[in-house]
Design a protein around this motif. Structure first.
Motif, short mmCIF file in Angstrom:
data_model
loop_
_atom_site.label_atom_id
_atom_site.label_comp_id
_atom_site.label_asym_id
_atom_site.label_seq_id
_atom_site.Cartn_x
_atom_site.Cartn_y
_atom_site.Cartn_z
N SER A 78 78.22 -22.33 19.87
CA SER A 78 76.83 -22.52 19.46
C SER A 78 76.43 -21.51 18.38
O SER A 78 75.71 -21.86 17.44
CB SER A 78 75.90 -22.35 20.67
OG SER A 78 76.18 -23.30 21.65
N ILE A 79 76.91 -20.29 18.51
CA ILE A 79 76.63 -19.29 17.47
C ILE A 79 77.29 -19.70 16.16
O ILE A 79 76.68 -19.56 15.08
CB ILE A 79 77.09 -17.89 17.94
CG1 ILE A 79 76.19 -17.40 19.08
CG2 ILE A 79 77.08 -16.90 16.80
CD1 ILE A 79 76.69 -16.15 19.76
N THR A 128 75.22 -22.36 14.60
CA THR A 128 73.99 -21.79 14.05
C THR A 128 74.25 -21.14 12.70
O THR A 128 73.47 -21.31 11.76
CB THR A 128 73.41 -20.76 15.03
OG1 THR A 128 73.19 -21.39 16.28
CG2 THR A 128 72.12 -20.18 14.51
N ARG A 179 80.03 -29.46 16.71
CA ARG A 179 78.64 -29.81 17.01
C ARG A 179 78.58 -30.88 18.09
O ARG A 179 77.73 -30.85 18.98
CB ARG A 179 77.96 -30.29 15.73
CG ARG A 179 76.46 -30.38 15.85
CD ARG A 179 75.83 -30.73 14.52
NE ARG A 179 76.04 -32.14 14.24
CZ ARG A 179 76.16 -32.65 13.04
NH1 ARG A 179 76.12 -31.89 12.00
NH2 ARG A 179 76.34 -33.94 12.88
N THR A 193 69.15 -27.75 12.86
CA THR A 193 70.37 -27.19 13.45
C THR A 193 70.30 -25.69 13.72
O THR A 193 70.72 -25.25 14.79
CB THR A 193 71.57 -27.53 12.56
OG1 THR A 193 71.61 -28.94 12.39
CG2 THR A 193 72.86 -27.05 13.17
N PRO A 194 69.80 -24.86 12.81
CA PRO A 194 69.77 -23.42 13.13
C PRO A 194 68.91 -23.08 14.34
O PRO A 194 69.28 -22.24 15.15
CB PRO A 194 69.19 -22.78 11.86
CG PRO A 194 69.47 -23.75 10.78
CD PRO A 194 69.39 -25.10 11.42
N ILE A 195 67.81 -23.78 14.50
CA ILE A 195 66.90 -23.49 15.63
C ILE A 195 67.50 -23.97 16.94
O ILE A 195 67.55 -23.23 17.92
CB ILE A 195 65.51 -24.12 15.37
CG1 ILE A 195 64.87 -23.46 14.15
CG2 ILE A 195 64.63 -23.98 16.60
CD1 ILE A 195 63.64 -24.15 13.66
N GLY A 233 70.59 -24.66 17.53
CA GLY A 233 71.83 -23.93 17.77
C GLY A 233 71.56 -22.61 18.47
O GLY A 233 72.29 -22.20 19.38
N ALA A 234 70.51 -21.92 18.03
CA ALA A 234 70.13 -20.67 18.69
C ALA A 234 69.65 -20.93 20.12
O ALA A 234 69.98 -20.17 21.04
CB ALA A 234 69.05 -19.96 17.89
N CYS A 235 68.90 -22.01 20.32
CA CYS A 235 68.46 -22.36 21.67
C CYS A 235 69.65 -22.70 22.57
O CYS A 235 69.68 -22.31 23.74
CB CYS A 235 67.49 -23.55 21.63
SG CYS A 235 65.90 -23.16 20.92
N SER A 256 72.66 -21.54 22.19
CA SER A 256 73.35 -20.27 22.45
C SER A 256 72.70 -19.52 23.60
O SER A 256 73.38 -19.05 24.53
CB SER A 256 73.33 -19.38 21.21
OG SER A 256 73.98 -19.99 20.15
N LEU A 316 71.11 -31.51 18.32
CA LEU A 316 72.39 -31.06 17.78
C LEU A 316 73.29 -32.24 17.43
O LEU A 316 74.02 -32.21 16.45
CB LEU A 316 73.12 -30.17 18.79
CG LEU A 316 72.84 -28.69 18.73
CD1 LEU A 316 73.56 -27.98 19.86
CD2 LEU A 316 73.24 -28.11 17.41
#
Length: 120
Positions: free
Chosen positions: A86-87, A90, A2, A46-48, A50-52, A54, A40
């Motif tokens: 990043s994936i 996520t 991270r 974190t999931p949101i 992380g997707a951004c 990615s 991050l």
């Protein structure tokens, strides 16, 4: 992991500010990259983010891959590596030392014991 992705996003955001500070679009992209990196870094939503991260790293990797230059392909490979990280962030979640863990608590998975048939 991270930390590496977060610092990369912050550095990319700052370099976007430095390259063309007068353009509104580059200012918005630089702000978004810096904000994603900071979120991050502290482990917030974190999931949101992380997707951004990615999607942003994928766009950077594709743009570097399509340009012709001395180190363009090396940079594209590094960006794709950041996409994979990043994936993974996520899908794995924020971790123990994050703001999400403080706000929402750690998930505890309880595996039930299997019921056994009675012995004869």
């Amino acid at each position: 992991m991270r930390l590496a992705v977060a610092l990369s996003a912050i550095v990319q955001g700052i370099s976007t500010f430095i390259e063309s500070p007068t353009q509104l679009l580059s200012w918005a992209i630089g702000s978004l990259e810096t904000l994603v990196g900071a979120a991050l870094l502290i482990g917030f939503i974190t999931p949101i983010v992380g997707a951004c991260a990615s999607l942003g790293n994928l766009a950077v990797g594709v743009s570097w891959f399509l340009t012709s230059g001395e180190n363009a392909h090396d940079r594209a490979v590094a960006a794709i590596y950041l996409v994979v990280m990043s994936i993974a962030i996520t899908l794995l979640g924020p971790g123990a030392f994050s703001l999400d863990a403080r706000l929402f608590g750690r998930r505890e998975i309880i595996i039930p014991e299997a019921s056994r048939p009675p012995l004869p």
